[in-house]
Motif scaffolding. Sequence first.
Motif, mmCIF file in Angstrom:
data_model
loop_
_atom_site.group_PDB
_atom_site.id
_atom_site.type_symbol
_atom_site.label_atom_id
_atom_site.label_comp_id
_atom_site.label_asym_id
_atom_site.label_seq_id
_atom_site.Cartn_x
_atom_site.Cartn_y
_atom_site.Cartn_z
ATOM 1 N N ASN A 234 42.816 -0.245 -7.361
ATOM 2 C CA ASN A 234 43.543 -0.622 -6.336
ATOM 3 C C ASN A 234 43.867 -2.392 -6.532
ATOM 4 O O ASN A 234 43.366 -3.059 -6.125
ATOM 5 C CB ASN A 234 42.640 -0.859 -4.672
ATOM 6 N N THR A 240 45.175 -6.241 -0.107
ATOM 7 C CA THR A 240 43.652 -4.944 -0.351
ATOM 8 C C THR A 240 41.974 -4.582 0.327
ATOM 9 O O THR A 240 42.103 -3.386 0.534
ATOM 10 C CB THR A 240 42.791 -6.503 -1.080
ATOM 11 N N ASP A 241 43.207 -5.614 2.137
ATOM 12 C CA ASP A 241 41.412 -5.118 2.826
ATOM 13 C C ASP A 241 42.296 -3.498 3.488
ATOM 14 O O ASP A 241 41.135 -2.929 3.583
ATOM 15 C CB ASP A 241 41.153 -6.153 3.933
ATOM 16 N N THR A 243 42.999 -1.431 2.070
ATOM 17 C CA THR A 243 44.079 -0.497 1.279
ATOM 18 C C THR A 243 42.352 0.464 1.919
ATOM 19 O O THR A 243 41.622 0.992 1.564
ATOM 20 C CB THR A 243 44.551 -0.553 0.131
ATOM 21 N N GLN A 244 41.211 -1.394 1.215
ATOM 22 C CA GLN A 244 39.888 -0.360 1.146
ATOM 23 C C GLN A 244 39.621 0.376 2.731
ATOM 24 O O GLN A 244 38.735 0.886 2.860
ATOM 25 C CB GLN A 244 39.422 -2.168 1.356
ATOM 26 N N ARG A 245 40.315 -0.604 3.757
ATOM 27 C CA ARG A 245 39.830 0.272 5.183
ATOM 28 C C ARG A 245 40.144 2.086 4.660
ATOM 29 O O ARG A 245 39.283 2.980 5.196
ATOM 30 C CB ARG A 245 40.405 -0.139 5.947
ATOM 31 N N THR A 249 35.286 1.836 3.146
ATOM 32 C CA THR A 249 34.883 0.491 2.876
ATOM 33 C C THR A 249 35.046 -0.485 3.229
ATOM 34 O O THR A 249 36.347 -0.768 2.926
ATOM 35 C CB THR A 249 34.630 0.535 1.178
ATOM 36 N N GLY A 251 33.962 -3.209 1.371
ATOM 37 C CA GLY A 251 34.714 -3.443 0.660
ATOM 38 C C GLY A 251 33.705 -4.764 -0.243
ATOM 39 O O GLY A 251 32.889 -5.370 0.443
ATOM 40 N N HIS A 254 36.575 -10.070 0.198
ATOM 41 C CA HIS A 254 38.004 -10.185 1.494
ATOM 42 C C HIS A 254 39.098 -10.744 0.776
ATOM 43 O O HIS A 254 39.033 -11.749 -0.161
ATOM 44 C CB HIS A 254 37.630 -10.083 2.196
ATOM 45 N N PRO A 367 34.027 -0.526 -5.391
ATOM 46 C CA PRO A 367 33.073 -0.976 -3.782
ATOM 47 C C PRO A 367 32.552 0.530 -3.919
ATOM 48 O O PRO A 367 30.995 0.890 -3.053
ATOM 49 C CB PRO A 367 34.051 -1.326 -2.867
ATOM 50 N N LEU A 371 36.536 3.910 -7.660
ATOM 51 C CA LEU A 371 37.479 3.020 -7.002
ATOM 52 C C LEU A 371 37.468 2.247 -6.726
ATOM 53 O O LEU A 371 35.892 1.023 -6.552
ATOM 54 C CB LEU A 371 38.043 2.542 -4.846
ATOM 55 N N VAL A 373 39.163 -2.072 -7.354
ATOM 56 C CA VAL A 373 39.832 -3.001 -7.076
ATOM 57 C C VAL A 373 39.967 -4.421 -7.072
ATOM 58 O O VAL A 373 38.318 -5.037 -7.888
ATOM 59 C CB VAL A 373 38.394 -3.551 -5.489
#
Length: 566
Positions: A234, A240-241, A243-245, A249, A251, A254, A367, A371, A373
Amino acid sequence: MEAVAMSAQARRQALADMSARELDILVIGGGVVGAGAALDAVTRGLATGLVEARDWASGTSSRSSKLIHGGLRYLEMLDFRLVAEALKERALLLTRICPHLVKPVKFLYPLTHRVWERPYVGAGVTLYDTMGLTTGSGRGVPHHKHLSHRRALREAPCLKKASLVGAVQYWDGQVDDARHTMTVVRTAASYGAHVANRAKVIEFLREGERVVGARVRDQLTDEVYDIRAQQIINATGVWTDETQRMADTRGQFHVRASKGIHLLVPRDRIQSRTGLILRTEKSVLFVIPWGRHWIIGTTDTDWHLDLAHPAATAGDIRYLLAHVNSVLVTKLTQEDVEGVYAGLRPLLAGESEETSKLSREHLVGHPVPGLVVVAGGKYTTYRIMGKDAVDEAVRGLDLKVPESITHEVPLVGADGYRGLWNRRHLLAQESGLHVVRIQHLLNRYGSMVHELLALIAENPELAEPLPGADDYLAVEAVYAASHEGALHVDDVLARRTRASIETWSRGVQASEVVARLMGGVLGWSPDEIAEEIEVYERRVEAERQSQQEPDDESADKVRLAAPDLG
């Protein structure tokens, strides 16, 4: 390695190929970090895919200060490791990786105190130059100079005599960020990576806790592809946040978006032979030579609104003009501003309440299984960020994978560039173009210049400049659609060229010609050509109106009223 064409057909084939087999690495995000990660992975022998929801570099990576630099101000923060790392990357980019795209640029640092400031600043710049020599690649730029008050004003007659007592002049690097990012993507594709822009991840594929792939929608056709990969990276910057959602997760860290705006004014509005770096109460202000313009920037403010289209406000513009006018003999007015652009920096959150003090260090995390990040960082260190992300992903692969080699991989167009530059007068004679045009093409396409000259030989009308944007030739719009992945008029006018910020019409005068040229390559109908022109014109009008609004909220609302082709 032969450069491949990133055509519309190649894009469709890439999506089909990615969904036909499991990849080793799928990178999400076509900014410079994602592009760097894809190039790193594919040159290690890994089956690699790269998808981007919009156009290559359409986010932060087309809206930077366009500098390749060590970060002189980070020395003051005692962040020696970051500066040393960035200076090494600067040298590699200038001398080995892409000398056709990254060029030296000089800056004047005015001194305002007579006793202590010269030794203080001089020591910092000496350290900056010395650290640049430890890279093993040479500095790639000249050594700094100390200038007297008189010599400084000779270099920059635009400055008020009372605004300085002397100066230090030093060198850094400069790049067209969007063109460089696209070239990194094209280099990855030329090594065998499957790359597709306008391809949006809509959800992750899971097997228990593990992420095993991504569901991707083709933004042009609405067709959906399931792309499986052993590891996903990612690299979505300020997204980023978000996409993590999708991976359920929170993450390990942030990202906080900081808005920076830049102004472009014609070169004759500021009489100087050098760029300027000026102190402000919050950060530094750059006045950067940019072809026939100056770039003035930047601001540094929190942003919590739309991430795809950050808007500049009237207040932002006044702020920059006020600060630069404080040292100029002839003050700039809003009527001098030819172009404006706003971008978002992806800063790691939680380290400070002031975005200008947030670290530009990057972090890599894992995370959830499958995946990786990568976030933070600065444009100059994109290659290191890509390498670190792939290093982390490789730990999850059941393979013996070679070490990164991107420090010695030239981008497409770099090989042979210097020899062609030496032959530029002969190329001008052979092609019938003025040598200035050949220089322009060489500094944008490097050794791929022959592909554009071949198109001109087939159709001499392509040697004509674009209306209202005569720095660029018609052939560049054709080549953008046939070889560089451009799918909309906006892709050409805002990123493959810089007509959207370098011309008084913001590219509108060229939009009809560009639409027709692209339509001939991409098979657009008359209605599709008309829609592309209308959408671009409405985008420009919305941007102009947003720049008259007093605050972020109202500017954001006005900017988002324009249609978007995705």
